[in-house]
Design a protein around this motif. Structure first.
Motif, short mmCIF file in Angstrom:
data_model
loop_
_atom_site.label_atom_id
_atom_site.label_comp_id
_atom_site.label_asym_id
_atom_site.label_seq_id
_atom_site.Cartn_x
_atom_site.Cartn_y
_atom_site.Cartn_z
N LEU A 40 0.77 -1.16 -0.06
CA LEU A 40 0.05 -0.02 -0.27
C LEU A 40 0.97 1.30 -0.15
CD1 LEU A 40 -2.98 1.09 0.08
CD2 LEU A 40 -2.86 1.08 2.47
N SER A 41 1.91 1.30 0.82
CA SER A 41 2.79 2.38 0.91
C SER A 41 3.60 2.45 -0.55
CB SER A 41 3.85 2.21 2.05
OG SER A 41 4.89 3.24 1.99
N ASP A 42 4.05 1.57 -1.29
CA ASP A 42 4.62 1.72 -2.22
C ASP A 42 3.55 2.27 -3.56
OD1 ASP A 42 6.92 0.51 -1.43
OD2 ASP A 42 6.60 -1.49 -2.22
N ARG A 43 2.38 1.62 -3.52
CA ARG A 43 1.35 2.18 -4.44
C ARG A 43 1.06 3.68 -4.20
NH1 ARG A 43 -3.73 -1.18 -4.26
NH2 ARG A 43 -4.34 0.28 -5.85
N ILE A 44 1.11 4.12 -2.73
CA ILE A 44 0.79 5.36 -2.41
C ILE A 44 1.97 6.34 -3.19
CG2 ILE A 44 0.68 7.34 -0.91
CD1 ILE A 44 -0.90 5.24 0.84
N ASP A 45 3.15 5.84 -3.04
CA ASP A 45 4.38 6.52 -3.44
C ASP A 45 4.43 6.58 -4.90
OD1 ASP A 45 5.36 6.72 -0.88
OD2 ASP A 45 6.62 5.15 -0.99
N ALA A 46 4.14 5.53 -5.53
CA ALA A 46 4.02 5.63 -7.16
C ALA A 46 2.89 6.77 -7.40
CB ALA A 46 3.57 4.33 -7.60
N LEU A 47 1.62 6.83 -6.71
CA LEU A 47 0.76 7.65 -7.13
C LEU A 47 1.20 9.21 -6.95
CD1 LEU A 47 -2.46 5.69 -5.62
CD2 LEU A 47 -1.88 6.17 -8.18
N GLU A 48 1.81 9.26 -5.70
CA GLU A 48 2.33 10.62 -5.39
C GLU A 48 3.26 10.86 -6.49
OE1 GLU A 48 3.84 10.28 -1.47
OE2 GLU A 48 1.81 10.88 -0.52
N MET A 49 4.31 10.26 -6.98
CA MET A 49 5.06 10.45 -8.05
C MET A 49 4.52 10.94 -9.21
SD MET A 49 8.64 8.13 -7.62
CE MET A 49 7.65 6.76 -7.79
N ARG A 50 3.64 10.26 -9.65
CA ARG A 50 2.71 10.49 -10.85
C ARG A 50 2.05 11.64 -10.88
NH1 ARG A 50 -0.88 5.42 -12.68
NH2 ARG A 50 -1.54 7.14 -14.28
N LEU A 51 1.44 12.03 -9.73
CA LEU A 51 0.79 13.17 -9.38
C LEU A 51 1.84 14.48 -9.79
CD1 LEU A 51 -1.84 14.76 -8.66
CD2 LEU A 51 -1.29 14.44 -6.36
N THR A 52 2.95 14.18 -8.89
CA THR A 52 3.96 15.33 -8.88
C THR A 52 4.23 15.35 -10.58
OG1 THR A 52 4.53 14.73 -6.91
CG2 THR A 52 5.99 16.32 -8.53
N PHE A 53 4.60 14.48 -11.15
CA PHE A 53 4.86 14.63 -12.59
C PHE A 53 3.83 15.12 -13.66
CE2 PHE A 53 4.92 12.63 -16.92
CZ PHE A 53 5.75 13.18 -17.46
N GLN A 54 2.43 14.93 -13.33
CA GLN A 54 1.40 15.42 -13.96
C GLN A 54 1.32 16.78 -13.60
OE1 GLN A 54 -2.01 12.81 -13.02
NE2 GLN A 54 -1.25 11.30 -14.59
N ASP A 55 1.18 17.32 -12.21
CA ASP A 55 1.44 18.81 -12.06
C ASP A 55 2.27 19.35 -12.85
OD1 ASP A 55 -0.84 18.16 -10.31
OD2 ASP A 55 0.20 18.53 -8.62
N ASP A 56 3.57 19.07 -13.02
CA ASP A 56 4.49 19.67 -13.68
C ASP A 56 4.17 19.76 -15.07
OD1 ASP A 56 7.22 21.00 -13.92
OD2 ASP A 56 7.62 19.11 -14.94
N THR A 57 3.68 18.71 -15.76
CA THR A 57 3.30 18.70 -17.11
C THR A 57 2.16 19.66 -17.48
OG1 THR A 57 4.06 16.35 -17.14
CG2 THR A 57 2.51 17.18 -18.92
#
Length: 75
Positions: A11-28
């Motif tokens: 669950l923690s790994d999935r949350i970390d992955a989602l947070e990274m994707r969200l950060t990337f999407q915000d930047d994009t």
């Protein structure tokens, strides 16, 4: 490692992955927004230039049409 610990880690790994994707999407999204804003500024500037060129062309055409229809002075 117990099943509960593994589940928490997954669950923690999935949350970390989602947070990274969200950060990337915000930047994009921010980059795209800046690009679109710059393009709209350029489009507006080009529209103004075209309008000025149309006015100049109309002035030139208006100035050349008059003498073209009159006979030359030596007639």
């Amino acid at each position: 490692m117990s099943s509960s610990d593994q589940s928490n880690q997954d669950l923690s790994d999935r949350i970390d992955a989602l947070e990274m994707r969200l950060t990337f999407q915000d930047d994009t999204i921010e980059t795209l927004n800046q690009t679109i804003t710059a393009q709209w500024r350029e489009i507006d500037a080009l529209k103004r230039q075209i309008a000025l060129l149309i006015e100049r062309l109309a002035d030139v055409q208006g100035n050349t049409e008059g003498p073209r229809h009159e006979p030359p002075p030596h007639y």
